[in-house]
Design a protein around this motif. Structure first.
Motif, PDB file in Angstrom:
ATOM      1  N   MET A   1       3.037   6.579 -10.709  1.00  0.00           N
ATOM      2  CA  MET A   1       4.386   6.077 -11.067  1.00  0.00           C
ATOM      3  C   MET A   1       4.285   4.973 -12.113  1.00  0.00           C
ATOM      4  O   MET A   1       3.475   4.056 -11.973  1.00  0.00           O
ATOM      5  N   CYS A   4       4.843   0.988 -11.090  1.00  0.00           N
ATOM      6  CA  CYS A   4       4.454   0.614  -9.726  1.00  0.00           C
ATOM      7  C   CYS A   4       3.186  -0.246  -9.774  1.00  0.00           C
ATOM      8  O   CYS A   4       2.144   0.204 -10.258  1.00  0.00           O
ATOM      9  N   CYS A   7       0.150   1.377  -8.017  1.00  0.00           N
ATOM     10  CA  CYS A   7      -0.460   2.437  -8.834  1.00  0.00           C
ATOM     11  C   CYS A   7      -1.336   1.812  -9.914  1.00  0.00           C
ATOM     12  O   CYS A   7      -2.433   2.313 -10.203  1.00  0.00           O
ATOM     13  N   HIS A  46       0.977   8.188  -5.211  1.00  0.00           N
ATOM     14  CA  HIS A  46       2.164   7.359  -4.968  1.00  0.00           C
ATOM     15  C   HIS A  46       3.156   8.053  -4.052  1.00  0.00           C
ATOM     16  O   HIS A  46       3.623   9.142  -4.336  1.00  0.00           O
ATOM     17  N   HIS A  97       5.260   1.324  -2.613  1.00  0.00           N
ATOM     18  CA  HIS A  97       4.118   2.259  -2.624  1.00  0.00           C
ATOM     19  C   HIS A  97       3.471   2.031  -1.267  1.00  0.00           C
ATOM     20  O   HIS A  97       3.055   0.888  -0.970  1.00  0.00           O
TER      21      HIS A  97
HETATM   22 ZN    ZN Z   1       2.634   3.545  -6.793  1.00  0.00          ZN
END
Ligand code: ZN
Ligand code: 5GP
Length: 112
Positions: A1, A4, A7, A46, A97
């Protein structure tokens, strides 16, 4: 993502103190520790929270618990630690997340 932060941590684009990494997950110290031992374990894939676990992504949860047990042993906390995953605003989830907090190293308080 795209936007994020977890991530980005998983991809190494944001620095973190990583305790463990494999093809499926990453463990790293929480930036704002609530206990002497406080790390997070996240899947590299994610998805937002435990409310989004499905037959397709559930196996990584078992893997994460395996990693948690291994790290707990290595860190000498196997006799007492807490695993927490917050879901949504009501539970205080700030990063969308899925992540598992692992806390230890002091007497932990009771839940709300
Ligand atoms: Zn993420
Ligand atoms: P939540 O409240 O969503 O369950 O927990 C998010 C956790 O992520 C918090 O304990 C917070 O301190 C931690 N955190 C947020 N941003 C970062 C970051 O950029 N690096 C690290 N290591 N931890 C973070």
């Amino acid at each position: 993502m795209n936007d994020c932060i977890f991530c980005k941590i998983a991809a190494g684009e944001i620095p973190s103190t990583k305790l463990y990494e494999d093809e499926l997950c990453v463990a790293f110290n929480d930036a704002n520790p609530m206990a002497p031992v406080h790390f997070l374990v996240i899947p590299k894939e994610h998805f937002a929270s435990a409310a989004e676990v499905t037959a397709d992504n559930a196996s990584v949860i078992g893997h994460i618990y395996e990693v948690i047990a291994k790290l707990a042993s290595e860190l000498g906390i196997s006799d007492g630690f807490r695993v927490v995953t917050n879901v949504g605003s009501l539970a205080g989830q700030t990063v969308r997340h899925i992540h598992f907090h692992v806390l230890s190293g002091k007497q932990l308080g009771s839940f709300d």
